[in-house]
Scaffold this motif. Structure first.
Motif, PDB file in Angstrom:
ATOM      1  N   TYR A 106       0.824  -1.210   0.000  1.00 39.03           N
ATOM      2  CA  TYR A 106       0.000   0.000   0.000  1.00 39.03           C
ATOM      3  C   TYR A 106       0.862   1.265   0.000  1.00 39.03           C
ATOM      4  CZ  TYR A 106       0.816   0.396   5.082  1.00 39.03           C
ATOM      5  OH  TYR A 106       1.388   0.516   6.320  1.00 39.03           O
ATOM      6  N   GLN A 107       0.277   2.367  -0.537  1.00 38.78           N
ATOM      7  CA  GLN A 107       0.947   3.661  -0.561  1.00 38.78           C
ATOM      8  C   GLN A 107       0.703   4.366   0.778  1.00 38.78           C
ATOM      9  OE1 GLN A 107       0.471   6.319  -3.829  1.00 38.78           O
ATOM     10  NE2 GLN A 107       0.431   4.691  -5.386  1.00 38.78           N
ATOM     11  N   GLU A 108       1.741   4.573   1.513  1.00 35.58           N
ATOM     12  CA  GLU A 108       1.595   5.107   2.863  1.00 35.58           C
ATOM     13  C   GLU A 108       0.994   6.508   2.863  1.00 35.58           C
ATOM     14  OE1 GLU A 108       4.201   5.696   6.979  1.00 35.58           O
ATOM     15  OE2 GLU A 108       5.140   4.895   5.169  1.00 35.58           O
ATOM     16  N   ALA A 109       1.387   7.350   1.893  1.00 33.71           N
ATOM     17  CA  ALA A 109       0.881   8.721   1.865  1.00 33.71           C
ATOM     18  C   ALA A 109      -0.639   8.737   1.669  1.00 33.71           C
ATOM     19  CB  ALA A 109       1.562   9.508   0.751  1.00 33.71           C
ATOM     20  N   LEU A 110      -1.130   7.949   0.726  1.00 36.55           N
ATOM     21  CA  LEU A 110      -2.572   7.892   0.481  1.00 36.55           C
ATOM     22  C   LEU A 110      -3.287   7.253   1.664  1.00 36.55           C
ATOM     23  CD1 LEU A 110      -5.080   8.214  -1.205  1.00 36.55           C
ATOM     24  CD2 LEU A 110      -4.461   6.150  -2.501  1.00 36.55           C
ATOM     25  N   TYR A 111      -2.686   6.238   2.245  1.00 41.12           N
ATOM     26  CA  TYR A 111      -3.283   5.591   3.414  1.00 41.12           C
ATOM     27  C   TYR A 111      -3.460   6.593   4.554  1.00 41.12           C
ATOM     28  CZ  TYR A 111      -3.849   2.423   7.397  1.00 41.12           C
ATOM     29  OH  TYR A 111      -4.313   1.796   8.527  1.00 41.12           O
ATOM     30  N   ASN A 112      -2.447   7.426   4.794  1.00 37.96           N
ATOM     31  CA  ASN A 112      -2.551   8.425   5.857  1.00 37.96           C
ATOM     32  C   ASN A 112      -3.634   9.455   5.548  1.00 37.96           C
ATOM     33  OD1 ASN A 112      -0.495   7.221   7.336  1.00 37.96           O
ATOM     34  ND2 ASN A 112       1.113   8.469   6.411  1.00 37.96           N
ATOM     35  N   GLU A 113      -3.780   9.841   4.276  1.00 34.58           N
ATOM     36  CA  GLU A 113      -4.841  10.771   3.883  1.00 34.58           C
ATOM     37  C   GLU A 113      -6.214  10.151   4.147  1.00 34.58           C
ATOM     38  OE1 GLU A 113      -4.468  12.304  -0.101  1.00 34.58           O
ATOM     39  OE2 GLU A 113      -2.291  12.433   0.081  1.00 34.58           O
ATOM     40  N   ARG A 119     -11.179   9.856  10.211  1.00 40.75           N
ATOM     41  CA  ARG A 119     -11.314  10.443  11.543  1.00 40.75           C
ATOM     42  C   ARG A 119     -12.312  11.603  11.537  1.00 40.75           C
ATOM     43  NH1 ARG A 119      -5.706   9.626  11.804  1.00 40.75           N
ATOM     44  NH2 ARG A 119      -5.329  11.779  11.128  1.00 40.75           N
ATOM     45  N   LYS A 120     -12.190  12.487  10.550  1.00 42.37           N
ATOM     46  CA  LYS A 120     -13.094  13.634  10.462  1.00 42.37           C
ATOM     47  C   LYS A 120     -14.525  13.175  10.203  1.00 42.37           C
ATOM     48  CE  LYS A 120      -9.580  16.885   8.789  1.00 42.37           C
ATOM     49  NZ  LYS A 120      -9.158  17.744   7.647  1.00 42.37           N
ATOM     50  N   LYS A 121     -14.683  12.219   9.300  1.00 44.50           N
ATOM     51  CA  LYS A 121     -16.025  11.724   8.967  1.00 44.50           C
ATOM     52  C   LYS A 121     -16.658  11.041  10.180  1.00 44.50           C
ATOM     53  CE  LYS A 121     -17.535  11.899   5.402  1.00 44.50           C
ATOM     54  NZ  LYS A 121     -18.465  12.858   4.740  1.00 44.50           N
ATOM     55  N   ALA A 122     -15.885  10.267  10.893  1.00 47.16           N
ATOM     56  CA  ALA A 122     -16.411   9.576  12.079  1.00 47.16           C
ATOM     57  C   ALA A 122     -16.833  10.579  13.141  1.00 47.16           C
ATOM     58  CB  ALA A 122     -15.358   8.615  12.637  1.00 47.16           C
ATOM     59  N   ALA A 123     -16.049  11.640  13.310  1.00 43.02           N
ATOM     60  CA  ALA A 123     -16.393  12.659  14.302  1.00 43.02           C
ATOM     61  C   ALA A 123     -17.662  13.408  13.910  1.00 43.02           C
ATOM     62  CB  ALA A 123     -15.233  13.636  14.463  1.00 43.02           C
ATOM     63  N   SER A 124     -17.782  13.754  12.637  1.00 41.95           N
ATOM     64  CA  SER A 124     -18.954  14.513  12.194  1.00 41.95           C
ATOM     65  C   SER A 124     -20.226  13.682  12.235  1.00 41.95           C
ATOM     66  CB  SER A 124     -18.729  15.046  10.768  1.00 41.95           C
ATOM     67  OG  SER A 124     -18.650  13.985   9.833  1.00 41.95           O
ATOM     68  N   GLU A 125     -20.092  12.368  11.987  1.00 36.95           N
ATOM     69  CA  GLU A 125     -21.264  11.494  11.991  1.00 36.95           C
ATOM     70  C   GLU A 125     -21.471  10.790  13.331  1.00 36.95           C
ATOM     71  OE1 GLU A 125     -21.090   8.805   8.692  1.00 36.95           O
ATOM     72  OE2 GLU A 125     -21.104  10.405   7.195  1.00 36.95           O
ATOM     73  N   ARG A 126     -20.561  11.049  14.285  1.00 36.33           N
ATOM     74  CA  ARG A 126     -20.635  10.438  15.606  1.00 36.33           C
ATOM     75  C   ARG A 126     -20.682   8.916  15.515  1.00 36.33           C
ATOM     76  NH1 ARG A 126     -24.909  14.563  18.662  1.00 36.33           N
ATOM     77  NH2 ARG A 126     -23.630  16.433  18.417  1.00 36.33           N
ATOM     78  N   LYS A 127     -19.766   8.382  14.739  1.00 35.63           N
ATOM     79  CA  LYS A 127     -19.642   6.937  14.562  1.00 35.63           C
ATOM     80  C   LYS A 127     -18.225   6.506  14.936  1.00 35.63           C
ATOM     81  CE  LYS A 127     -22.835   6.495  10.622  1.00 35.63           C
ATOM     82  NZ  LYS A 127     -22.921   6.127   9.188  1.00 35.63           N
ATOM     83  N   ALA A 128     -18.085   5.238  15.260  1.00 35.85           N
ATOM     84  CA  ALA A 128     -16.742   4.691  15.438  1.00 35.85           C
ATOM     85  C   ALA A 128     -16.058   4.648  14.067  1.00 35.85           C
ATOM     86  CB  ALA A 128     -16.817   3.287  16.035  1.00 35.85           C
ATOM     87  N   TYR A 166     -19.887   7.050   0.702  1.00 40.40           N
ATOM     88  CA  TYR A 166     -18.539   7.589   0.864  1.00 40.40           C
ATOM     89  C   TYR A 166     -17.706   7.570  -0.417  1.00 40.40           C
ATOM     90  CZ  TYR A 166     -19.806   6.731   5.730  1.00 40.40           C
ATOM     91  OH  TYR A 166     -20.455   6.722   6.945  1.00 40.40           O
ATOM     92  N   GLY A 167     -18.249   7.027  -1.497  1.00 40.45           N
ATOM     93  CA  GLY A 167     -17.473   6.866  -2.722  1.00 40.45           C
ATOM     94  C   GLY A 167     -16.898   8.163  -3.258  1.00 40.45           C
ATOM     95  N   ALA A 168     -17.710   9.227  -3.286  1.00 35.89           N
ATOM     96  CA  ALA A 168     -17.229  10.502  -3.837  1.00 35.89           C
ATOM     97  C   ALA A 168     -16.037  11.027  -3.046  1.00 35.89           C
ATOM     98  CB  ALA A 168     -18.369  11.524  -3.839  1.00 35.89           C
ATOM     99  N   ASP A 169     -16.097  10.936  -1.713  1.00 37.40           N
ATOM    100  CA  ASP A 169     -14.980  11.397  -0.868  1.00 37.40           C
ATOM    101  C   ASP A 169     -13.716  10.587  -1.148  1.00 37.40           C
ATOM    102  OD1 ASP A 169     -16.618  13.247   0.280  1.00 37.40           O
ATOM    103  OD2 ASP A 169     -16.869  12.186   2.181  1.00 37.40           O
TER     104      ASP A 169
END
Length: 334
Positions: A106-113, A119-128, A166-169
């Motif tokens: 795997y590409q580490e840079a893309l994985y980190n992105e 993390r942001k999506k989980a926080a905004s949707e209040r999901k794990a 989530y596909g578009a994101d």
């Protein structure tokens, strides 16, 4: 001691051959589990993996330690020493090979992105975060870099709902990275040699059996602690687990039907009865699926932070165990 099980194993490396034995013995109701390295010089080096009276604990240790040795290249003369969980779960080998390939490439840079987006999506949707996407799926995406929804849907773990939601994101992130391969992904299966794949499979087993062993030992520690009248603080000091991890394990014991109320009663004795009643009434009104609405109903929108909030959440979880048990008792009685 009577030997009740033994198997020999061989490891070939650079033309040399290493031999070993794994064995289980029994004497007066006590079990003994060990491993012998048998050197070409005739020397035998023995390691004892377990001594004690618990057959179940011994089996957990056996599976984990054996998976470690199989991952190192040892192969048994009599196969079938470990169950094939992947096969039992209906997972096809091609899918497992895609997982293996992605973990190695795997590409580490893309994985980190992708992790930051999750993390942001989980926080905004209040999901794990794992409800959004697992680490394994993010590695697949960062390895094969889908550019269209059709390609995204070819990855294991991506269904229509996830692709729509989530596909578009995801595609917005992958579009910024180049790739040198194409879809479908049959080529990845051909690039993965069998030795690498086999070692990866045994590594997955090793990790799984280590988790199983840790869960078993935590369960036994909790049961002993409850029988001895210990509190969470004492068990936290005696183990490497946090209070949250202990409470999560306690919830699992409750689900399995163990009586954990003595520990719950001890932890709640400093909580005013009126406060406990308010929490109970909130569960009856709002249900027991989510804790945050209960917290806000009882303590207001600003329910405090830090250690105070942690303590309140812990008590909510403890009371929820009682609430669910009473609900189950009513259903069984009805």
């Amino acid at each position: 001691m009577q030997i009740v099980f033994m198997n020999r194993l061989v490891k070939e490396s650079g033309g040399d051959e290493s031999k070993a034995e794994v064995w289980i013995g029994e004497a007066e109701g006590a079990w003994k589990l060990g491993w012998r390295d048998m050197h070409s010089s005739g020397e035998v080096q023995e390691n004892i993996w377990y001594e004690g009276g618990s057959w179940n604990e011994m089996l957990y240790i056996y599976r984990h330690e054996l998976a470690v040795r199989l991952g190192q290249g040892f192969r048994p003369l009599i196969d079938g020493m470990l169950l094939d969980e992947e096969g039992q779960k209906g997972r096809s080998q091609p899918i497992q090979k895609l997982y293996c390939y992605s973990e190695l490439n795997y590409q580490e840079a893309l994985y980190n992105e992708l992790c930051a987006w999750r993390r942001k999506k989980a926080a905004s949707e209040r999901k794990a975060p794992y409800f959004i996407a697992t680490n394994r799926l993010l590695r697949l995406i960062s390895t094969f870099i889908p550019m269209t929804l059709e390609e995204l849907l070819q990855l294991p773990g991506v269904g229509e709902n996830k692709a729509v939601e989530y596909g578009a994101d995801i595609l917005n992130l992958t579009s910024g990275h180049a790739r040198s391969h194409s879809f479908p992904l049959d080529w990845a299966l051909d690039m993965l040699d069998e030795h690498t794949y086999e070692s990866w499979v045994y590594k997955q087993k090793e990790l799984k059996y280590k988790q199983d062993l840790d869960k078993y030992r935590t369960k036994q520690m909790l049961l002993r602690g409850i029988s001895e009248g210990k509190r969470l603080e004492q068990m936290e000091q005696e183990s490497s687990l946090t209070r949250r991890e202990l409470v999560e394990s306690l919830e699992q014991l409750e689900k399995e039907g163990y009586d954990v109320d003595p520990l719950i009663a001890g932890e709640l004795q400093e909580m005013p009865q009126s406060e406990q009643s308010e929490v109970w009434n909130a569960f009856e009104e709002l249900g027991d699926g989510l804790l945050k609405p209960i917290l806000q109903r009882v303590y207001g929108q600003e329910a405090a932070a830090g250690s105070v909030m942690e303590l309140r959440y812990e008590r909510l979880r403890l009371i929820r165990m009682r609430f669910r048990r009473e609900g189950e008792s009513r259903r069984n009685a009805g």
